[in-house]
Every structure is written in C-alpha cells, then in structure tokens.
Design an enzyme around this catalytic site. Structure first.
Site, PDB file in Angstrom:
ATOM      1  CB  SER A  34      -3.871  -1.432   7.931  1.00  0.00           C
ATOM      2  OG  SER A  34      -3.334  -2.254   6.983  1.00  0.00           O
ATOM      3  CE1 TYR A  71      -5.529  -1.216   4.212  1.00  0.00           C
ATOM      4  CE2 TYR A  71      -7.921  -1.449   3.784  1.00  0.00           C
ATOM      5  CZ  TYR A  71      -6.892  -1.906   4.571  1.00  0.00           C
ATOM      6  OH  TYR A  71      -7.262  -2.798   5.714  1.00  0.00           O
TER       7      TYR A  71
HETATM    8  C1  GCO Z   1      -3.192  -5.751   0.117  1.00  0.00           C
HETATM    9  C2  GCO Z   1      -4.101  -6.014   1.626  1.00  0.00           C
HETATM   10  C3  GCO Z   1      -3.819  -5.431   2.927  1.00  0.00           C
HETATM   11  C4  GCO Z   1      -4.369  -6.042   3.948  1.00  0.00           C
HETATM   12  C5  GCO Z   1      -4.188  -5.410   5.401  1.00  0.00           C
HETATM   13  C6  GCO Z   1      -2.682  -5.565   5.894  1.00  0.00           C
HETATM   14  O1  GCO Z   1      -3.903  -5.382  -0.745  1.00  0.00           O
HETATM   15  O2  GCO Z   1      -2.071  -5.404   0.446  1.00  0.00           O
HETATM   16  O3  GCO Z   1      -5.386  -6.207   1.673  1.00  0.00           O
HETATM   17  O4  GCO Z   1      -4.316  -4.003   2.855  1.00  0.00           O
HETATM   18  O5  GCO Z   1      -5.724  -5.980   3.697  1.00  0.00           O
HETATM   19  O6  GCO Z   1      -4.717  -4.365   5.146  1.00  0.00           O
HETATM   20  O7  GCO Z   1      -2.722  -4.863   7.262  1.00  0.00           O
END
Ligand code: GCO
Length: 257
Positions: free
Chosen positions: A148, A161
C-alpha cells in the site's frame, strides 16, 4: 504470439489470488485470467466466492474457487495441499487479502489491531509459506504482495493498517532474500487511494475526497482497473529480473508535497 505479447503472457500458469471475491483482488484475478492464467479465487464467504466465479466464468475465463480463511494456518495448509494433490500447483500467488479497522491509536482495541495484522500481514506469511515449497521445487514462481501507499506513509486512525502494510513491504524483501535464488520473483504492489468498498466512506466524505483530489498529481482517485496492468507485469516473464521491488500505483501522490 508476437514477442511483445509473449513477455506479458500468463498462458499455462495458475494463479491464486487471496481475498478476490470483490474489489482489487477480483480486478487483479480478472486481469490475470485475461492474460491467459487459470485463476483460483479465494474468500471466506462461499456465497461471494460463487458469485465471483460465475462472473468470471460468464466472461469465458478458466476460474475456480478455494474457500479458506487466510488467517488460519490449518485452513491454509489444507487448502494448498488439496490444490497440490489435485494437480493444481500455484505458479503465481497474489497476497491481496486485506481489511481496515480504523480508530485513533489510544482508542484502538487489541482485537482490531490483531485482526488487521492477521489478515493484512500474517496471511501473506502463512499462504506464501504453504505455496513456496512447490515453487522452489519447480524452480520458478511469482509472488505479488499487495502492499500500500501506507507501507511508507501514515495518517491518523490507521496505525494497524500502516504497520501491517509496512511489515508486508519488509516481508516482500525477506522473501526475495531467501527465495530469489530458486528463481522466485517476489514483489510488492502498492496502491494509492483507490475507490473500493474499503475506501467508500472516505470517497463519500467531501472534505477527504477533495483533499485526495488536490493532493494527488493525477487529480483523481484510482480505480481497481488502474492496478491490473502492474499486477500482470509483476506476474509475467517481463518481470523475471524484478525482485523485492515495491511498484507504487498512486497517481504520483507519494512523490510530491
Ligand atoms: C485510509 C485508506 C488507505 C487506502 C490505501 C492507500 O484509510 O487512509 O483506506 O489505507 O485504503 O491503503 O494505499
């Protein structure tokens, strides 16, 4: 077939795409099928899996499904063993499964932390550890870890994440360090802000939507279609000397202030 097309052809290859009943995973699976691969879709929901299989089959592609939980070691081992025993070894593995559980760090529950780490990072470890031995035995294989923009950048409320996707970037490099000598190519694909179910809440937030459109040099959100070419490239002979690389597909967002 002409030389150019041959470089990007996946004819005769079998690809497993985790988390591919919708969104980025389904788009990548469709793209790999369009490039000649036999595709195995994966998801935990048998219903969503069946719908996705019917969709791609109706479009004339060779598709089947493997319903297993990518976070459960027993389920992963059994599923990959069954594919191998069924004469369906995996040539291309796309570790795409991913979830979001947004919350400020001080309010983030351990359950939400663990669920994101398990699904977005540990699953790639588990599925790759099950698939790689066959690739090593055959002295060839492609693994694409869907990382990501957040493998390198952070923003408030997505610590779980970003930590997972940052770890996935380093897991990609570690796989390269250990398996490249066996003619496996392991790379990362790093989407930027792509319109999916997972980002719907952000797209619908006028302030966030406007910020992304202003912050991204291409001036728009990405679509799942924008990721397909990069996934095909990393899965194809054209990338036989690309290893440990993180291919960013973000409209330029990560390189400008
Ligand atoms: C957030 C987004 C990001 C995107 C993606 C970017 O909450 O900032 O969901 O996490 O999904 O991962 O690459």
């Amino acid at each position: 077939m002409n030389k150019v097309l041959e470089r990007f052809s996946l004819n005769g290859k079998r690809a497993l795409v985790t988390g591919s009943t919708q969104g980025i995973g389904l788009a990548i699976a469709k793209g790999l099928a369009e490039s000649g691969a036999s595709v195995i879709l994966n998801g935990r929901s048998a219903e969503k899996l069946s719908t996705a299989i019917h969709q791609l089959t109706a479009e004339g592609h060779s598709v089947e499904g493997a319903a297993f939980d990518v976070t459960d070691p027993t389920s992963v081992k059994a599923a990959i063993a069954s594919l191998n025993e069924g004469g369906k070894p995996i040539d291309i593995l796309i570790n795409n499964a991913g979830i979001h559980r947004r919350a400020p760090l001080l309010e983030m529950t351990l359950a939400d932390w663990q669920a994101v780490i398990d699904t977005n990072l540990t699953s790639a470890f588990l599925v790759s550890q099950a698939v790689a031995p066959g690739m090593i035995e055959r002295n060839q294989g492609k693994i694409v870890n869907v990382c990501s923009l957040m493998s390198d950048l952070a923003r408030p409320t997505i610590a779980n994440y970003s930590a997972a996707k940052g770890g996935l970037r380093m897991l990609t490099r570690s796989m390269c360090a250990e398996w490249a000598k066996c003619n496996l190519q392991i790379n990362g694909l790093a989407p930027g802000y792509i319109e999916t179910e997972m980002t719907k809440i952000l797209v619908q937030d006028e302030k966030f939507d406007s910020w992304i459109r202003g912050r991204t040099p291409s001036g728009r959100w990405g679509s799942v279609e924008d990721l397909v070419g990069a996934a095909i490239f990393l899965s194809s002979p054209a990338a036989n000397y690309v290893n440990g690389h993180l291919l960013v597909v973000d409209g330029g967002l990560s390189v400008v202030v």
